[in-house]
Design an enzyme around this catalytic site. Sequence first.
Site, mmCIF file in Angstrom:
data_model
loop_
_atom_site.group_PDB
_atom_site.id
_atom_site.type_symbol
_atom_site.label_atom_id
_atom_site.label_comp_id
_atom_site.label_asym_id
_atom_site.label_seq_id
_atom_site.Cartn_x
_atom_site.Cartn_y
_atom_site.Cartn_z
ATOM 1 N N HIS A 118 -43.143 62.893 -34.187
ATOM 2 C CA HIS A 118 -43.264 61.659 -34.975
ATOM 3 C C HIS A 118 -43.479 60.511 -33.982
ATOM 4 O O HIS A 118 -43.027 60.584 -32.839
ATOM 5 C CB HIS A 118 -41.941 61.480 -35.721
ATOM 6 C CG HIS A 118 -41.901 60.365 -36.700
ATOM 7 N ND1 HIS A 118 -41.688 59.057 -36.324
ATOM 8 C CD2 HIS A 118 -42.024 60.343 -38.051
ATOM 9 C CE1 HIS A 118 -41.676 58.292 -37.404
ATOM 10 N NE2 HIS A 118 -41.887 59.044 -38.470
ATOM 11 N N ASP A 195 -35.099 65.667 -31.595
ATOM 12 C CA ASP A 195 -35.190 64.792 -32.764
ATOM 13 C C ASP A 195 -34.830 65.630 -34.001
ATOM 14 O O ASP A 195 -35.619 66.463 -34.452
ATOM 15 C CB ASP A 195 -36.622 64.249 -32.849
ATOM 16 C CG ASP A 195 -36.857 63.445 -34.117
ATOM 17 O OD1 ASP A 195 -35.933 63.340 -34.945
ATOM 18 O OD2 ASP A 195 -37.986 62.937 -34.281
ATOM 19 N N GLN A 198 -35.626 65.708 -39.204
ATOM 20 C CA GLN A 198 -36.100 66.592 -40.278
ATOM 21 C C GLN A 198 -35.373 67.934 -40.300
ATOM 22 O O GLN A 198 -35.730 68.819 -41.083
ATOM 23 C CB GLN A 198 -37.611 66.859 -40.127
ATOM 24 C CG GLN A 198 -38.471 65.623 -40.284
ATOM 25 C CD GLN A 198 -38.495 65.085 -41.715
ATOM 26 O OE1 GLN A 198 -38.110 65.756 -42.673
ATOM 27 N NE2 GLN A 198 -38.935 63.847 -41.868
ATOM 28 N N LYS A 221 -32.278 60.305 -44.612
ATOM 29 C CA LYS A 221 -32.993 61.529 -45.003
ATOM 30 C C LYS A 221 -32.013 62.626 -45.421
ATOM 31 O O LYS A 221 -32.405 63.724 -45.781
ATOM 32 C CB LYS A 221 -33.850 62.035 -43.842
ATOM 33 C CG LYS A 221 -34.999 61.097 -43.490
ATOM 34 C CD LYS A 221 -35.880 61.725 -42.442
ATOM 35 C CE LYS A 221 -36.732 60.731 -41.707
ATOM 36 N NZ LYS A 221 -37.813 60.152 -42.490
ATOM 37 N N CYS A 361 -46.949 59.200 -39.693
ATOM 38 C CA CYS A 361 -46.497 58.774 -38.349
ATOM 39 C C CYS A 361 -46.684 59.890 -37.321
ATOM 40 O O CYS A 361 -45.841 60.073 -36.425
ATOM 41 C CB CYS A 361 -45.048 58.312 -38.355
ATOM 42 S SG CYS A 361 -44.760 56.887 -39.390
HETATM 43 N N1 PMP Z 1 -38.534 61.822 -36.457
HETATM 44 C C1 PMP Z 1 -39.032 62.519 -37.475
HETATM 45 C C2 PMP Z 1 -39.396 63.957 -37.262
HETATM 46 C C3 PMP Z 1 -39.216 61.898 -38.726
HETATM 47 O O1 PMP Z 1 -39.732 62.592 -39.734
HETATM 48 C C4 PMP Z 1 -38.847 60.560 -38.884
HETATM 49 C C5 PMP Z 1 -38.996 59.845 -40.218
HETATM 50 N N2 PMP Z 1 -40.164 60.090 -40.891
HETATM 51 C C6 PMP Z 1 -38.322 59.890 -37.775
HETATM 52 C C7 PMP Z 1 -38.179 60.548 -36.593
HETATM 53 C C8 PMP Z 1 -37.917 58.467 -37.853
HETATM 54 O O2 PMP Z 1 -36.856 58.314 -38.714
HETATM 55 P P1 PMP Z 1 -36.357 56.845 -39.089
HETATM 56 O O3 PMP Z 1 -37.528 56.159 -39.724
HETATM 57 O O4 PMP Z 1 -35.267 57.077 -40.027
HETATM 58 O O5 PMP Z 1 -35.973 56.200 -37.841
#
Ligand code: PMP
Length: 404
Positions: A118, A195, A198, A221, A361
Amino acid sequence: MNIKGIKNDFPIFREHPGLVYLDSAATSQKPKAVIDAVANHYRTRNANIHRGIYKISEEATAAYDAARDAVAKFINAPSSRNIIFVRNATEGINLVAHAFARSRLKKGDVILATLMEHHANIVPWHMLAKDRGIKVAFTNVTLEGYLDEEDFKKKLTSNVKLAACTHASNVLGTINPVKRLVAYANKKGIPVLVDGAQAAPHLPVDVHDMGCDFYVLSGHKMLAPSGIGALYMSDEMIDALPPFMGGGDMIEAVTTEGFTYQPAPLKFEAGTPAIEAAIGFGEAIVYLQKIGMKAIRKHEIELTKYALHQMRKIRGVTVYGPKKAEDRTGAIAFSVDGIHPHDLASLFDAENICVRAGNHCTMPLHENVLGVNATTRMSFYIYNDMQDIDKAIRVLNNIIRTLK
Ligand code: PMP
Protein backbone atom coordinates in the site's frame (compact mmCIF):
# COMPACT_ATOMS: atom_id res chain seq x y z
CA MET A 1 -20.59 -18.78 12.72
CA ASN A 2 -24.03 -17.28 13.30
CA ILE A 3 -23.87 -14.54 10.66
CA LYS A 4 -27.46 -13.46 11.18
CA GLY A 5 -26.71 -12.87 14.85
CA ILE A 6 -23.51 -11.05 13.93
CA LYS A 7 -25.28 -8.85 11.37
CA ASN A 8 -27.84 -7.90 14.02
CA ASP A 9 -24.99 -6.55 16.16
CA PHE A 10 -24.24 -3.90 13.50
CA PRO A 11 -26.76 -1.02 13.60
CA ILE A 12 -25.88 0.12 10.06
CA PHE A 13 -27.64 -2.92 8.61
CA ARG A 14 -30.85 -1.93 10.41
CA GLU A 15 -30.52 1.64 9.10
CA HIS A 16 -30.02 0.33 5.56
CA PRO A 17 -32.02 -2.86 5.08
CA GLY A 18 -30.67 -4.91 2.20
CA LEU A 19 -27.30 -3.13 2.16
CA VAL A 20 -24.55 -5.41 0.89
CA TYR A 21 -21.33 -4.00 2.26
CA LEU A 22 -18.34 -5.36 0.37
CA ASP A 23 -15.77 -2.68 1.23
CA SER A 24 -14.40 -3.78 4.58
CA ALA A 25 -10.83 -3.63 3.27
CA ALA A 26 -11.36 0.15 3.16
CA THR A 27 -13.06 0.30 6.54
CA SER A 28 -15.19 -2.09 8.55
CA GLN A 29 -18.63 -1.47 10.00
CA LYS A 30 -18.91 -1.05 13.78
CA PRO A 31 -20.83 -3.30 16.17
CA LYS A 32 -23.14 -1.81 18.79
CA ALA A 33 -20.72 -2.91 21.54
CA VAL A 34 -18.01 -0.62 20.12
CA ILE A 35 -20.37 2.31 19.52
CA ASP A 36 -21.67 1.90 23.08
CA ALA A 37 -18.16 1.70 24.54
CA VAL A 38 -17.28 5.05 22.94
CA ALA A 39 -20.55 6.69 24.03
CA ASN A 40 -20.25 5.17 27.50
CA HIS A 41 -16.79 6.66 27.91
CA TYR A 42 -18.09 10.15 27.10
CA ARG A 43 -21.14 9.64 29.31
CA THR A 44 -19.47 8.22 32.38
CA ARG A 45 -15.75 9.00 32.64
CA ASN A 46 -14.71 11.63 30.11
CA ALA A 47 -11.46 13.18 31.32
CA ASN A 48 -7.89 13.41 30.13
CA ILE A 49 -5.67 10.45 31.01
CA HIS A 50 -2.39 10.20 32.95
CA ARG A 51 -2.92 13.60 34.57
CA GLY A 52 -5.98 13.97 36.73
CA ILE A 53 -5.71 13.05 40.37
CA TYR A 54 -9.41 12.46 40.51
CA LYS A 55 -11.69 9.49 40.04
CA ILE A 56 -12.99 9.82 36.48
CA SER A 57 -9.50 10.59 35.14
CA GLU A 58 -8.16 7.51 36.87
CA GLU A 59 -11.00 5.48 35.40
CA ALA A 60 -10.31 6.88 31.92
CA THR A 61 -6.61 6.02 32.33
CA ALA A 62 -7.46 2.49 33.44
CA ALA A 63 -9.79 1.99 30.45
CA TYR A 64 -7.11 3.31 28.03
CA ASP A 65 -4.46 1.04 29.57
CA ALA A 66 -6.84 -1.95 29.43
CA ALA A 67 -7.25 -1.32 25.68
CA ARG A 68 -3.47 -1.41 25.29
CA ASP A 69 -3.40 -4.72 27.16
CA ALA A 70 -6.12 -6.08 24.86
CA VAL A 71 -4.09 -5.18 21.74
CA ALA A 72 -0.94 -6.75 23.21
CA LYS A 73 -2.73 -10.03 23.98
CA PHE A 74 -4.50 -10.02 20.61
CA ILE A 75 -1.20 -10.18 18.71
CA ASN A 76 0.72 -12.06 21.44
CA ALA A 77 3.14 -9.22 22.19
CA PRO A 78 5.34 -9.93 25.21
CA SER A 79 3.87 -6.98 27.12
CA SER A 80 1.61 -3.97 26.72
CA ARG A 81 4.71 -1.76 26.79
CA ASN A 82 5.45 -3.03 23.27
CA ILE A 83 2.22 -1.44 21.97
CA ILE A 84 2.15 2.19 20.87
CA PHE A 85 -1.19 3.76 20.07
CA VAL A 86 -1.15 5.69 16.81
CA ARG A 87 -3.85 7.17 14.58
CA ASN A 88 -3.77 4.41 11.96
CA ALA A 89 -1.44 2.05 10.13
CA THR A 90 -0.06 4.95 8.13
CA GLU A 91 1.04 6.79 11.25
CA GLY A 92 2.59 3.61 12.65
CA ILE A 93 4.76 3.21 9.55
CA ASN A 94 5.68 6.91 9.50
CA LEU A 95 6.65 6.69 13.17
CA VAL A 96 9.05 3.86 12.39
CA ALA A 97 10.40 5.71 9.35
CA HIS A 98 11.20 8.81 11.42
CA ALA A 99 12.51 7.05 14.53
CA PHE A 100 14.54 4.56 12.50
CA ALA A 101 15.92 7.20 10.14
CA ARG A 102 16.97 9.49 12.99
CA SER A 103 19.00 6.80 14.66
CA ARG A 104 19.99 4.18 12.11
CA LEU A 105 20.03 5.35 8.48
CA LYS A 106 22.71 7.03 6.44
CA LYS A 107 23.16 7.94 2.78
CA GLY A 108 23.29 4.90 0.51
CA ASP A 109 21.33 2.63 2.88
CA VAL A 110 18.46 0.68 1.35
CA ILE A 111 14.91 -0.02 2.51
CA LEU A 112 13.52 -3.13 0.85
CA ALA A 113 9.76 -2.89 0.23
CA THR A 114 7.63 -5.03 -2.10
CA LEU A 115 5.62 -4.28 -5.22
CA MET A 116 2.39 -5.23 -3.45
CA GLU A 117 2.67 -2.57 -0.72
CA HIS A 118 0.00 0.00 0.00
CA HIS A 119 1.25 3.57 -0.56
CA ALA A 120 1.41 3.85 3.26
CA ASN A 121 4.34 1.42 3.15
CA ILE A 122 6.06 3.09 0.20
CA VAL A 123 5.71 6.86 0.45
CA PRO A 124 7.35 7.23 3.91
CA TRP A 125 10.40 5.40 2.49
CA HIS A 126 10.41 7.56 -0.65
CA MET A 127 10.32 10.61 1.64
CA LEU A 128 13.41 9.33 3.44
CA ALA A 129 15.05 8.71 0.08
CA LYS A 130 14.54 12.36 -0.79
CA ASP A 131 15.57 13.77 2.58
CA ARG A 132 18.37 11.40 3.55
CA GLY A 133 19.70 9.95 0.31
CA ILE A 134 18.67 6.40 1.05
CA LYS A 135 17.35 4.09 -1.67
CA VAL A 136 14.10 2.14 -1.86
CA ALA A 137 14.15 -1.30 -3.53
CA PHE A 138 11.15 -3.50 -4.31
CA THR A 139 10.67 -7.26 -4.18
CA ASN A 140 8.82 -8.57 -7.23
CA VAL A 141 5.37 -10.12 -7.24
CA THR A 142 4.68 -13.12 -9.48
CA LEU A 143 1.93 -13.12 -12.10
CA GLU A 144 0.00 -15.51 -9.86
CA GLY A 145 -0.05 -12.82 -7.17
CA TYR A 146 2.53 -14.24 -4.76
CA LEU A 147 5.56 -12.47 -3.38
CA ASP A 148 8.69 -13.71 -5.17
CA GLU A 149 10.57 -15.15 -2.20
CA GLU A 150 13.74 -15.84 -4.17
CA ASP A 151 13.80 -12.23 -5.31
CA PHE A 152 13.27 -11.11 -1.68
CA LYS A 153 16.25 -13.20 -0.54
CA LYS A 154 18.40 -11.96 -3.43
CA LYS A 155 17.61 -8.33 -2.62
CA LEU A 156 18.52 -8.65 1.08
CA THR A 157 21.96 -7.23 0.39
CA SER A 158 24.33 -5.85 3.00
CA ASN A 159 23.17 -2.24 2.53
CA VAL A 160 19.52 -3.13 3.28
CA LYS A 161 18.79 -1.71 6.74
CA LEU A 162 15.08 -2.55 6.96
CA ALA A 163 12.65 -4.77 5.06
CA ALA A 164 9.01 -3.64 4.89
CA CYS A 165 6.35 -6.07 3.80
CA THR A 166 2.60 -6.36 4.04
CA HIS A 167 1.16 -9.36 5.87
CA ALA A 168 -1.80 -9.41 3.47
CA SER A 169 -2.32 -7.47 0.24
CA ASN A 170 -5.31 -5.14 0.11
CA VAL A 171 -5.71 -5.89 -3.63
CA LEU A 172 -4.50 -9.42 -4.32
CA GLY A 173 -5.58 -10.74 -0.94
CA THR A 174 -2.27 -12.62 -0.82
CA ILE A 175 -1.19 -13.66 2.66
CA ASN A 176 2.58 -13.43 2.71
CA PRO A 177 4.75 -16.01 4.52
CA VAL A 178 5.90 -13.33 6.93
CA LYS A 179 7.47 -15.71 9.44
CA ARG A 180 9.74 -17.10 6.71
CA LEU A 181 10.52 -13.62 5.35
CA VAL A 182 11.46 -12.38 8.84
CA ALA A 183 13.69 -15.44 9.32
CA TYR A 184 15.56 -14.76 6.03
CA ALA A 185 16.03 -11.09 6.94
CA ASN A 186 16.94 -11.62 10.59
CA LYS A 187 19.58 -14.16 9.56
CA LYS A 188 21.32 -11.21 7.91
CA GLY A 189 20.64 -8.92 10.88
CA ILE A 190 17.95 -6.98 9.00
CA PRO A 191 14.84 -5.98 10.98
CA VAL A 192 11.41 -6.31 9.38
CA LEU A 193 8.34 -4.08 9.50
CA VAL A 194 5.13 -6.00 8.78
CA ASP A 195 2.05 -4.06 7.69
CA GLY A 196 -0.81 -5.91 9.34
CA ALA A 197 -3.62 -3.55 8.29
CA GLN A 198 -5.25 -6.23 6.12
CA ALA A 199 -4.27 -9.26 8.17
CA ALA A 200 -5.01 -8.51 11.82
CA PRO A 201 -8.77 -8.10 11.19
CA HIS A 202 -8.97 -11.48 9.46
CA LEU A 203 -6.58 -14.04 10.91
CA PRO A 204 -4.74 -14.94 14.11
CA VAL A 205 -1.56 -12.87 14.48
CA ASP A 206 1.35 -13.83 16.72
CA VAL A 207 4.17 -11.30 16.59
CA HIS A 208 6.26 -13.34 19.03
CA ASP A 209 6.18 -16.36 16.74
CA MET A 210 6.66 -14.17 13.64
CA GLY A 211 9.75 -12.53 15.11
CA CYS A 212 9.24 -9.18 13.38
CA ASP A 213 10.52 -5.95 14.94
CA PHE A 214 7.53 -3.83 13.88
CA TYR A 215 3.88 -4.71 13.19
CA VAL A 216 1.19 -2.13 12.43
CA LEU A 217 -2.58 -2.40 12.85
CA SER A 218 -5.37 -0.16 11.69
CA GLY A 219 -8.25 -0.12 14.20
CA HIS A 220 -10.94 1.09 11.82
CA LYS A 221 -10.49 -1.98 9.60
CA MET A 222 -11.16 -4.28 12.55
CA LEU A 223 -14.43 -2.91 13.98
CA ALA A 224 -12.83 -0.07 16.00
CA PRO A 225 -13.47 3.65 15.51
CA SER A 226 -11.37 5.65 13.06
CA GLY A 227 -8.40 7.56 14.40
CA ILE A 228 -6.85 4.67 16.28
CA GLY A 229 -4.27 2.07 15.34
CA ALA A 230 -1.36 0.36 16.99
CA LEU A 231 2.32 -0.13 16.36
CA TYR A 232 4.03 -3.13 17.93
CA MET A 233 7.77 -2.75 18.51
CA SER A 234 10.06 -5.51 19.72
CA ASP A 235 11.83 -5.01 23.08
CA GLU A 236 15.07 -4.22 21.33
CA MET A 237 13.59 -1.52 19.09
CA ILE A 238 11.23 0.07 21.57
CA ASP A 239 14.11 0.78 23.94
CA ALA A 240 16.63 1.75 21.28
CA LEU A 241 14.66 4.06 18.99
CA PRO A 242 14.25 7.73 19.85
CA PRO A 243 10.84 9.42 20.07
CA PHE A 244 9.22 10.68 16.89
CA MET A 245 7.10 13.58 18.18
CA GLY A 246 7.80 15.79 21.16
CA GLY A 247 5.29 17.34 23.53
CA GLY A 248 3.25 16.65 26.62
CA ASP A 249 2.85 13.18 28.13
CA MET A 250 5.98 11.74 26.47
CA ILE A 251 8.39 13.68 28.69
CA GLU A 252 9.81 13.01 32.11
CA ALA A 253 11.24 16.51 32.69
CA VAL A 254 11.68 19.65 30.63
CA THR A 255 14.05 22.53 31.31
CA THR A 256 15.10 25.55 29.29
CA GLU A 257 18.11 23.47 28.23
CA GLY A 258 16.35 20.32 27.09
CA PHE A 259 14.22 17.39 28.14
CA THR A 260 14.24 13.77 29.20
CA TYR A 261 11.57 11.35 28.07
CA GLN A 262 9.39 8.63 29.54
CA PRO A 263 10.13 4.95 29.05
CA ALA A 264 8.26 3.13 26.25
CA PRO A 265 5.53 3.18 25.16
CA LEU A 266 4.77 6.68 26.47
CA LYS A 267 7.87 8.19 24.86
CA PHE A 268 6.15 7.59 21.50
CA GLU A 269 2.75 9.01 22.51
CA ALA A 270 3.07 12.79 22.61
CA GLY A 271 -0.06 14.81 23.34
CA THR A 272 -3.58 13.72 24.21
CA PRO A 273 -4.38 10.51 22.35
CA ALA A 274 -7.70 9.38 20.86
CA ILE A 275 -8.80 8.06 24.26
CA GLU A 276 -12.34 7.04 23.35
CA ALA A 277 -11.19 5.46 20.08
CA ALA A 278 -8.56 3.39 21.91
CA ILE A 279 -11.25 2.22 24.35
CA GLY A 280 -13.44 1.35 21.34
CA PHE A 281 -10.46 -0.55 19.87
CA GLY A 282 -10.22 -2.62 23.06
CA GLU A 283 -13.94 -3.39 22.83
CA ALA A 284 -13.59 -4.36 19.15
CA ILE A 285 -10.91 -6.86 20.13
CA VAL A 286 -13.16 -8.32 22.84
CA TYR A 287 -15.87 -8.69 20.19
CA LEU A 288 -13.53 -10.38 17.67
CA GLN A 289 -12.15 -12.71 20.33
CA LYS A 290 -15.64 -13.78 21.33
CA ILE A 291 -16.17 -15.03 17.79
CA GLY A 292 -12.59 -16.30 17.59
CA MET A 293 -10.01 -15.43 14.96
CA LYS A 294 -9.80 -19.03 13.75
CA ALA A 295 -13.57 -19.10 13.18
CA ILE A 296 -13.36 -15.74 11.37
CA ARG A 297 -10.59 -17.03 9.12
CA LYS A 298 -12.58 -20.20 8.35
CA HIS A 299 -15.70 -18.21 7.49
CA GLU A 300 -13.74 -15.89 5.19
CA ILE A 301 -12.06 -18.78 3.39
CA GLU A 302 -15.51 -20.24 2.69
CA LEU A 303 -16.82 -16.93 1.36
CA THR A 304 -13.69 -16.31 -0.71
CA LYS A 305 -13.66 -19.80 -2.19
CA TYR A 306 -17.30 -19.44 -3.20
CA ALA A 307 -16.84 -15.94 -4.63
CA LEU A 308 -13.70 -16.88 -6.58
CA HIS A 309 -15.46 -19.92 -8.03
CA GLN A 310 -18.51 -17.87 -9.10
CA MET A 311 -16.45 -15.01 -10.54
CA ARG A 312 -14.21 -17.25 -12.59
CA LYS A 313 -17.27 -18.63 -14.38
CA ILE A 314 -18.15 -15.20 -15.78
CA ARG A 315 -16.73 -14.48 -19.24
CA GLY A 316 -14.80 -11.24 -19.53
CA VAL A 317 -13.94 -11.10 -15.82
CA THR A 318 -10.29 -11.21 -14.74
CA VAL A 319 -9.75 -11.96 -11.05
CA TYR A 320 -6.37 -10.99 -9.57
CA GLY A 321 -4.40 -12.71 -6.83
CA PRO A 322 -3.85 -16.33 -5.77
CA LYS A 323 -6.32 -18.91 -7.04
CA LYS A 324 -6.41 -20.77 -3.69
CA ALA A 325 -8.70 -19.18 -1.10
CA GLU A 326 -6.45 -20.61 1.64
CA ASP A 327 -3.58 -18.42 0.42
CA ARG A 328 -5.51 -15.18 0.58
CA THR A 329 -7.98 -12.99 2.40
CA GLY A 330 -11.40 -12.01 1.12
CA ALA A 331 -10.17 -8.89 -0.70
CA ILE A 332 -10.84 -9.68 -4.37
CA ALA A 333 -9.82 -7.21 -7.07
CA PHE A 334 -11.08 -7.82 -10.59
CA SER A 335 -11.51 -6.27 -14.03
CA VAL A 336 -14.34 -6.62 -16.51
CA ASP A 337 -13.48 -6.31 -20.21
CA GLY A 338 -14.79 -3.05 -21.65
CA ILE A 339 -16.22 -1.62 -18.40
CA HIS A 340 -14.39 1.00 -16.38
CA PRO A 341 -14.04 0.12 -12.67
CA HIS A 342 -15.65 3.43 -11.64
CA ASP A 343 -18.70 2.74 -13.82
CA LEU A 344 -18.87 -0.75 -12.39
CA ALA A 345 -18.80 0.55 -8.79
CA SER A 346 -21.60 3.05 -9.57
CA LEU A 347 -23.72 0.30 -11.10
CA PHE A 348 -23.19 -1.87 -8.02
CA ASP A 349 -24.15 1.11 -5.85
CA ALA A 350 -27.42 1.44 -7.77
CA GLU A 351 -28.20 -2.08 -6.49
CA ASN A 352 -27.28 -1.23 -2.88
CA ILE A 353 -23.90 -2.98 -3.05
CA CYS A 354 -20.78 -1.16 -1.83
CA VAL A 355 -17.59 -2.04 -3.70
CA ARG A 356 -14.47 0.03 -4.30
CA ALA A 357 -12.87 1.09 -7.59
CA GLY A 358 -9.52 2.68 -8.31
CA ASN A 359 -5.91 1.80 -7.64
CA HIS A 360 -6.58 1.12 -3.93
CA CYS A 361 -3.42 3.06 -3.01
CA THR A 362 -1.27 0.52 -4.83
CA MET A 363 -0.15 2.29 -7.99
CA PRO A 364 3.18 0.40 -8.24
CA LEU A 365 1.31 -2.94 -8.05
CA HIS A 366 -1.19 -1.88 -10.71
CA GLU A 367 1.47 -0.50 -13.02
CA ASN A 368 4.16 -3.16 -12.62
CA VAL A 369 2.21 -6.36 -12.01
CA LEU A 370 -1.47 -6.05 -12.93
CA GLY A 371 -0.90 -3.93 -16.04
CA VAL A 372 -4.06 -1.84 -15.51
CA ASN A 373 -4.58 1.59 -13.93
CA ALA A 374 -7.56 0.63 -11.82
CA THR A 375 -9.55 -2.37 -10.63
CA THR A 376 -12.81 -3.03 -8.81
CA ARG A 377 -12.58 -4.66 -5.41
CA MET A 378 -14.99 -6.63 -3.25
CA SER A 379 -13.87 -7.36 0.28
CA PHE A 380 -15.57 -9.47 2.93
CA TYR A 381 -15.81 -9.51 6.68
CA ILE A 382 -17.61 -11.26 9.51
CA TYR A 383 -21.05 -9.82 8.68
CA ASN A 384 -21.03 -11.02 5.06
CA ASP A 385 -22.72 -14.23 3.99
CA MET A 386 -23.23 -16.36 0.87
CA GLN A 387 -26.39 -14.38 0.01
CA ASP A 388 -24.29 -11.20 -0.22
CA ILE A 389 -22.02 -12.93 -2.70
CA ASP A 390 -24.93 -14.39 -4.66
CA LYS A 391 -26.42 -10.91 -4.99
CA ALA A 392 -23.08 -9.38 -6.06
CA ILE A 393 -22.58 -12.11 -8.68
CA ARG A 394 -26.14 -11.72 -9.96
CA VAL A 395 -25.67 -7.96 -10.29
CA LEU A 396 -22.29 -8.40 -11.97
CA ASN A 397 -23.81 -10.79 -14.52
CA ASN A 398 -26.67 -8.35 -15.17
CA ILE A 399 -24.30 -5.40 -15.64
CA ILE A 400 -22.21 -7.35 -18.14
CA ARG A 401 -25.31 -8.56 -20.01
CA THR A 402 -26.80 -5.06 -20.18
CA LEU A 403 -23.64 -3.25 -21.24
CA LYS A 404 -22.41 -5.71 -23.84
N1 PMP B 1 -1.69 -0.92 4.57
C1 PMP B 1 -2.63 -1.61 3.93
C2 PMP B 1 -2.29 -2.96 3.39
C3 PMP B 1 -3.91 -1.05 3.75
O1 PMP B 1 -4.84 -1.74 3.09
C4 PMP B 1 -4.19 0.20 4.29
C5 PMP B 1 -5.56 0.84 4.16
N2 PMP B 1 -6.16 0.71 2.93
C6 PMP B 1 -3.16 0.87 4.96
C7 PMP B 1 -1.94 0.28 5.09
C8 PMP B 1 -3.37 2.22 5.55
O2 PMP B 1 -4.29 2.16 6.57
P1 PMP B 1 -4.80 3.52 7.24
O3 PMP B 1 -5.42 4.31 6.14
O4 PMP B 1 -5.77 3.07 8.23
O5 PMP B 1 -3.62 4.19 7.78
